[in-house]
Design an enzyme around this catalytic site. Sequence first.
Site, mmCIF file in Angstrom:
data_model
loop_
_atom_site.group_PDB
_atom_site.id
_atom_site.type_symbol
_atom_site.label_atom_id
_atom_site.label_comp_id
_atom_site.label_asym_id
_atom_site.label_seq_id
_atom_site.Cartn_x
_atom_site.Cartn_y
_atom_site.Cartn_z
ATOM 1 N N GLY A 179 -24.039 32.570 -21.968
ATOM 2 C CA GLY A 179 -25.416 32.302 -21.592
ATOM 3 C C GLY A 179 -26.308 32.484 -22.803
ATOM 4 O O GLY A 179 -25.891 33.059 -23.821
ATOM 5 N N GLN A 225 -34.050 34.087 -27.517
ATOM 6 C CA GLN A 225 -33.016 34.360 -28.523
ATOM 7 C C GLN A 225 -33.023 33.343 -29.662
ATOM 8 O O GLN A 225 -32.454 33.599 -30.714
ATOM 9 C CB GLN A 225 -31.632 34.390 -27.874
ATOM 10 C CG GLN A 225 -31.433 35.592 -26.953
ATOM 11 C CD GLN A 225 -30.036 35.599 -26.365
ATOM 12 O OE1 GLN A 225 -29.778 34.954 -25.359
ATOM 13 N NE2 GLN A 225 -29.122 36.310 -27.017
ATOM 14 N N CYS A 255 -23.756 40.546 -26.392
ATOM 15 C CA CYS A 255 -24.931 39.691 -26.519
ATOM 16 C C CYS A 255 -24.905 39.049 -27.897
ATOM 17 O O CYS A 255 -24.623 39.726 -28.893
ATOM 18 C CB CYS A 255 -26.189 40.543 -26.346
ATOM 19 S SG CYS A 255 -27.722 39.598 -26.447
ATOM 20 N N LEU A 256 -25.208 37.770 -27.952
ATOM 21 C CA LEU A 256 -25.221 37.082 -29.249
ATOM 22 C C LEU A 256 -26.285 37.673 -30.176
ATOM 23 O O LEU A 256 -26.212 37.505 -31.380
ATOM 24 C CB LEU A 256 -25.462 35.583 -29.052
ATOM 25 C CG LEU A 256 -24.342 34.826 -28.319
ATOM 26 C CD1 LEU A 256 -24.739 33.374 -28.114
ATOM 27 C CD2 LEU A 256 -23.020 34.918 -29.071
ATOM 28 N N HIS A 274 -28.509 39.579 -17.051
ATOM 29 C CA HIS A 274 -28.569 39.776 -18.507
ATOM 30 C C HIS A 274 -29.512 38.744 -19.146
ATOM 31 O O HIS A 274 -30.364 39.088 -19.967
ATOM 32 C CB HIS A 274 -27.153 39.655 -19.080
ATOM 33 C CG HIS A 274 -27.078 39.758 -20.580
ATOM 34 N ND1 HIS A 274 -26.446 40.783 -21.231
ATOM 35 C CD2 HIS A 274 -27.566 38.940 -21.558
ATOM 36 C CE1 HIS A 274 -26.551 40.606 -22.539
ATOM 37 N NE2 HIS A 274 -27.218 39.484 -22.768
ATOM 38 N N GLU A 275 -29.362 37.475 -18.743
ATOM 39 C CA GLU A 275 -30.200 36.421 -19.335
ATOM 40 C C GLU A 275 -31.658 36.600 -18.949
ATOM 41 O O GLU A 275 -32.557 36.425 -19.786
ATOM 42 C CB GLU A 275 -29.712 35.034 -18.905
ATOM 43 C CG GLU A 275 -28.336 34.662 -19.424
ATOM 44 C CD GLU A 275 -28.132 34.970 -20.893
ATOM 45 O OE1 GLU A 275 -29.088 34.845 -21.683
ATOM 46 O OE2 GLU A 275 -27.018 35.380 -21.251
ATOM 47 N N HIS A 311 -33.626 39.047 -20.943
ATOM 48 C CA HIS A 311 -34.149 38.564 -22.225
ATOM 49 C C HIS A 311 -35.578 38.041 -22.079
ATOM 50 O O HIS A 311 -36.381 38.133 -22.999
ATOM 51 C CB HIS A 311 -33.272 37.429 -22.772
ATOM 52 C CG HIS A 311 -32.038 37.898 -23.487
ATOM 53 N ND1 HIS A 311 -32.086 38.609 -24.659
ATOM 54 C CD2 HIS A 311 -30.710 37.741 -23.202
ATOM 55 C CE1 HIS A 311 -30.845 38.875 -25.070
ATOM 56 N NE2 HIS A 311 -29.987 38.366 -24.199
HETATM 57 NI NI NI Z 1 -27.893 38.452 -24.484
#
Ligand code: NI
Length: 182
Positions: free
Chosen positions: A47, A52, A100-101, A142-143, A146
Site C-alpha cells: 500500500g 509518502q 513501511c516504505l 496503516h495507510e 499516513h
Molecule cells: Ni506506511
Amino acid sequence: MAVRPVLRMGDPRLLQVARPVADFPSPELDALVADLHDTMAAENGAGLAAPQIGVGLRVVVFGYTASPRYPEAPPVPPTVLVNPEIQVVGDATESGWEGCLSVPGMRGLVTRPARIRYRGHTPRGELVEREAEGFHARVVQHECDHLDGILYPRRVRGLRLFGFTEPLVAAGLIPGPAPCDD
Ligand code: NI
C-alpha cells in the site's frame, strides 16, 4: 506516470494531516493515482499513501493478488480510496508486525482493531464500502494513519518490539523476508 521518491521518517511532510480531495474526477487526481501505483509496484509495497510521495491529499492505494513480500498473507483487493473513513467494529484487537516504505528495513509489532468497516470513493466518484479483518484491516488502517500524519512506530508499544528486519527474521521473531513494506 512515474515512480516518485518515497519520503522517509524524519521528513516533516509525513507528520502533516492531509487535506480532503475537493473536486473529482480530475486529470490531476488520475495522475496522482498513477504515480502512487507506479511507486508502490516499483517498491513491492502492499500500500502507499499520497503523503509518502509528498502530496498532502487524502488518497491511498493498497492491495495485491499475490505479494512477493508476504507470500503467507491472504490477497487484499487492489483498491484506490479517496477521502477514506474507518469505523472500528467490535472490541477485538490483533497484533502484527508492520513495515513501511517510509521506514525502510525495519519492522514493529503493532496492535490494532481486528475488524473495521471502511468507506471512501474511487477516483471516478463511486462509493466503496467494505468490512475487513485480519491483514486487510491492518493495511487499510496503516495507510489511513499516513493521512493523519501517523507512522506506525508511534503505535508500537515500546522499542523492544521495534527493530531491523534482518535480525528479527534471523531470530525467528518474524517469518521470512516480510512482504508488506507499505
Ligand atoms: Ni506506511
